[in-house]
Enzyme design. Structure first.
Site, short mmCIF file in Angstrom:
data_model
loop_
_atom_site.label_atom_id
_atom_site.label_comp_id
_atom_site.label_asym_id
_atom_site.label_seq_id
_atom_site.Cartn_x
_atom_site.Cartn_y
_atom_site.Cartn_z
N GLU A 55 29.47 43.26 47.45
CA GLU A 55 29.92 42.50 48.62
C GLU A 55 30.80 43.33 49.55
OE1 GLU A 55 29.90 41.35 45.55
OE2 GLU A 55 28.86 39.42 45.53
N PHE A 117 33.72 27.27 37.57
CA PHE A 117 33.09 28.58 37.45
C PHE A 117 32.96 29.23 38.84
CE2 PHE A 117 29.15 31.18 37.36
CZ PHE A 117 29.63 32.20 36.55
N GLN A 118 33.37 30.47 38.93
CA GLN A 118 33.34 31.24 40.18
C GLN A 118 34.11 30.57 41.31
OE1 GLN A 118 29.24 32.58 40.92
NE2 GLN A 118 29.70 34.42 39.71
N LYS A 167 29.32 24.23 48.06
CA LYS A 167 27.88 24.15 47.84
C LYS A 167 27.30 22.79 48.27
CE LYS A 167 24.30 25.30 44.51
NZ LYS A 167 23.99 25.76 43.14
N MET A 486 43.30 64.68 50.71
CA MET A 486 44.54 64.33 51.41
C MET A 486 45.67 64.08 50.41
SD MET A 486 45.73 64.24 54.38
CE MET A 486 44.70 63.80 55.77
#
Lengths: 582, 163
Positions: A55, A117-118, A167, A486
């Site tokens: 993602e 969940f999630q 959802k 760096m």
């Protein structure tokens, strides 16, 4: 609402709203909470979905797309880990004011707050790194909320907007009449457009009196499409101009009036001119600490004009004498009009500000970016210069974060805006490759390269699979020094050369790695082979090429202003600092 | 300097957390914050008290204005205004202290709103300094509990902070 309006489910409303917004590409990754949306995407072919491999890649790709095109980038991720993985990309866009709409799935409304969940509190997690965010709890609010999201993301000072959609709101069985609210008015959001005429006149007055003026321009000129007006102003005024990392390309960098980038790794001439200027004209820039150095020593002799669309940027870090709040393009248009009315036309015989330019030319003669061109190793600066020669300057170049990013900013002169695409504010390693995907998808025919380091590239290396799936012929130019360059440089300067965990001891074989993803891998170790290898890579117009360039591991980025120092306290390359400097 | 800033906010879920988050993220001081819906149920009015030098307060106001949910903002301290805070204070009231506390209540034009054999609850409204003064005036050791609403305020004169 029209009585015979089309009946759509939440998922269909979302897809239709994207179509109505003119969105062509969505960068995303499916998951449980967004399956209704993915089913609606499957049933149409107007909005194209690009499947990334993480993602974070989706947000950076949408971000790169937005930076290159000026349009709003769109990404779509699922709830929970989908959303948290997107946070780095959202914060990256936020820091650089990039218009992005990020749609996140959420668990169904009845279970929100139950640690389902999630489930994460996406609105809570993203709140400090978005321009605004929404949780849509009712499908009847979905279309309006999406319109607001695009409006907020793309107007004023742009930025990312998250729309969190549970959802059940996208339930395919619940259909409602759809109409897209094109004429949106928000009583709480009115971005400033035109600058105040009186303030513009004051700015002009200061500019006309200036003896040692300098324009300091930033990403706001790029985002605000003010490049043409800026260029005209610089030519008309004869003023020198310097730019931040984010503003590079807004004014042609090959032009003699351009002094190079300013700030921590800016040129000697740009930083010295900042230190000595009497009138500083900041345009679409935000006085970032990497630009100002020590605030108390910043432009000690200057009156400051600041043109910016965001009032909260004004006098945030540096006190401004003449603020002008407005869109850069419209303010500069007005400023140009007044300038032409009031300023004496150039005579053609005397160079304007001759004394000032004489000083600047003397600083230029220090040649602060010089490096060892006789080295048997490939110097990273040489690699960037070669990239410029091979591509003839006609390139979209994305970057990761670190030494390679600074070398690219110093040695690849961009003459057009939106060609240099990098994470300036947040400094996100892993940005370059997915951002290049967004650019290549926007411009399939253009040459697109990602300059990276051996540490940065591994942070989103999985996106090579996305590049294979969509045949994106990106060229990765890896400046491979075996270090987090760096970090190593700072450890050399400030930590007694104790290279604590900045050495990458187990790098993959990048050639084989690229090949295993189905791409072309090449490795170059000698300066004499570099140009030919780059030519070969760019000649493969339909292939993704990973060019592993082995560079001098000990090279440092110069000049450098250490944190907490003023513009006039630059470290120059050791070969230069022996000379006495003014 | 102390500033009382009144903000009209969209009465949306999360609007309060945006303000609170802004103050913590940017390290601004916040002394108190009160919020309630207005006569227009789509709008909330927030009053917050903050301290800082001129530059910081200016930034606070700009940052608050930048929040998408902010409809209007007014720094009440910039003009003549009325400030009120409400306090309920529970005190031990036994023996001769009962009379002393009653006298104190009258002097401050406060009200006793709950009485037991051993305690009073006193309600007092006024500028925050007046509330401070009452607390200071209560004989030592008698205070059981102090509840303050945080200040709210309104500008004097005919103009209102409305849409």
């Amino acid at each position: 609402m029209e009585p015979n309006a089309v009946q759509l489910s939440g998922a269909e409303i979302l897809v239709q709203a994207l179509i109505d917004e003119g969105v062509q590409y969505v960068f995303g990754y499916p998951g449980g909470s967004v399956l209704h949306i993915y089913d609606a995407l499957f049933k149409q072919d107007q909005v194209k979905h690009i499947l990334v491999r993480h993602e974070q890649g989706a947000t950076h790709a949408a971000d790169g797309y937005a930076r290159a095109t000026g349009k709003c980038g769109v990404c779509l991720v699922t709830s929970g880990p989908g959303a948290t993985n997107a946070v780095t990309g959202i914060a990256t866009a936020y820091m650089d004011s990039i218009p992005l709409v990020c749609i996140t799935g959420q668990v169904p409304t009845p279970v929100i707050g139950s640690d389902a969940f999630q489930e994460v509190d996406t609105v809570g997690i993203t709140r400090p790194c978005v321009k605004h965010n929404f949780l849509v709890k009712d499908v009847r609010h979905l279309a309006t909320t999406l319109r607001k999201a695009f409006y907020i993301a793309t107007t004023g000072r742009p930025g990312p907007v998250v729309v969190d959609i549970p959802k059940d709101v996208t339930d395919p069985n619940i259909k409602i009449p759809y109409a897209y609210p094109r004429d949106l008015r928000m009583r709480s959001y009115h971005p400033t457009e035109k600058g105040h005429l009186g303030q513009i006149k004051k700015a002009l007055e200061l500019m006309l009196q200036a003896k040692r003026p300098i324009l300091y321009t930033g990403g706001g000129v790029v985002m605000g499409e003010g490049s043409a007006q800026l260029t005209e102003l610089v030519r008309l005024s004869g003023f020198p101009i310097t730019s931040t990392l984010m503003g590079l390309g807004a004014y042609p960098m090959t032009d003699p009036q351009f002094l190079g980038m300013l700030g921590m790794h800016g040129t000697y001439e740009a930083n010295m001119a900042m230190h000595e200027t009497d009138v500083l004209i900041a345009i679409g820039a935000r006085f970032d600490d990497r630009v100002t150095g020590k605030i108390e020593q910043f432009c000690p002799h200057a009156k400051v004009v600041h043109i910016d669309v965001d009032p909260s940027s004004i006098s945030k870090n540096v006190r401004v004498d003449v603020p002008v709040v407005g869109q850069v393009a419209s303010v500069l248009t007005e400023l140009l009009r007044l300038w032409k009315e009031q300023a004496p036309a150039p005579t053609g015989t005397t160079r304007p500000l001759a004394d000032w330019w004489e000083k600047i030319d003397a600083w230029r003669r220090v040649d602060c970016l010089s490096y060892d061109r006789t080295s048997a190793k490939i110097k990273p600066q040489f690699a960037v210069e070669t990239l410029y020669q091979v591509t003839g300057g006609d390139l979209y170049l994305t970057s990761d974060v670190g030494q390679h990013q600074m070398f690219a900013a110093q040695f690849y002169p961009f003459d057009k805006p939106r060609r240099w695409i990098n994470s300036g504010g947040l400094g996100t390693m892993g940005f370059g490759l997915p951002a290049a995907m967004g650019v290549q998808i926007a411009f399939p025919e253009a040459a697109v390269a990602c300059i990276s380091g051996d540490a940065s590239i591994l942070m989103c290396i999985q996106e090579m699979a996305t590049c294979k799936q969509y045949n994106l012929p990106i060229k990765v130019i890896l400046l491979n020094n075996g270090y987090m360059g760096m970090v190593r440089q700072w450890q050399e300067f400030f930590y007694g050369s104790r290279y604590s965990h900045s050495y990458v001891d187990a790098l993959p074989d990048f050639v084989k790695l690229a090949e295993s993803f189905g791409h072309v891998g090449m490795r170059v170790e000698r300066p004499g082979d570099l140009a030919a290898a780059m030519q070969e890579a760019f000649a493969m117009k339909d292939r993704f090429v990973f060019l592993d360039v082995v560079v001098d591991p000990t090279e440092n980025v110069y000049p450098m202003i250490a944190a907490g120092k003023g513009h006039h306290e630059m470290h120059l390359a050791p070969s230069l600092s022996e000379r006495e400097l003014a | 300097m102390r500033h009382i800033i009144a903000v009209l906010l969209e009465n949306e879920a999360g609007a309060l957390s945006r303000v609170a988050g802004l103050f913590s993220a940017r390290g601004y001081n916040i002394e108190s914050l009160t919020v309630a819906p207005t006569d227009d149920p789509t709008l909330s009015r927030m009053t917050l008290v903050t301290t800082g030098n001129e530059e910081i307060v200016e930034q606070i106001k700009k940052q608050l204005n930048k929040l998408i949910d902010t409809v209007k903002l007014l720094d009440l301290t910039e003009g003549p205004h009325i400030e009120r805070e409400m306090m309920m204070i529970k005190v031990r009231a036994e023996g001769e202290n009962r009379e002393e506390l009653k006298r104190l209540t009258e002097i401050f034009r406060a009200k006793i709103i709950d009485v037991t054999d051993v305690s009073y609850v006193v309600e007092l409204t006024g500028a925050s300094k007046k509330l401070d003064a009452f607390i200071d005036a209560v004989p030592q050791g008698l205070i059981v509990e102090v509840v303050r609403s945080g200040p709210t305020g309104i500008a004097r004169g005919e103009k209102g902070l409305t849409l």
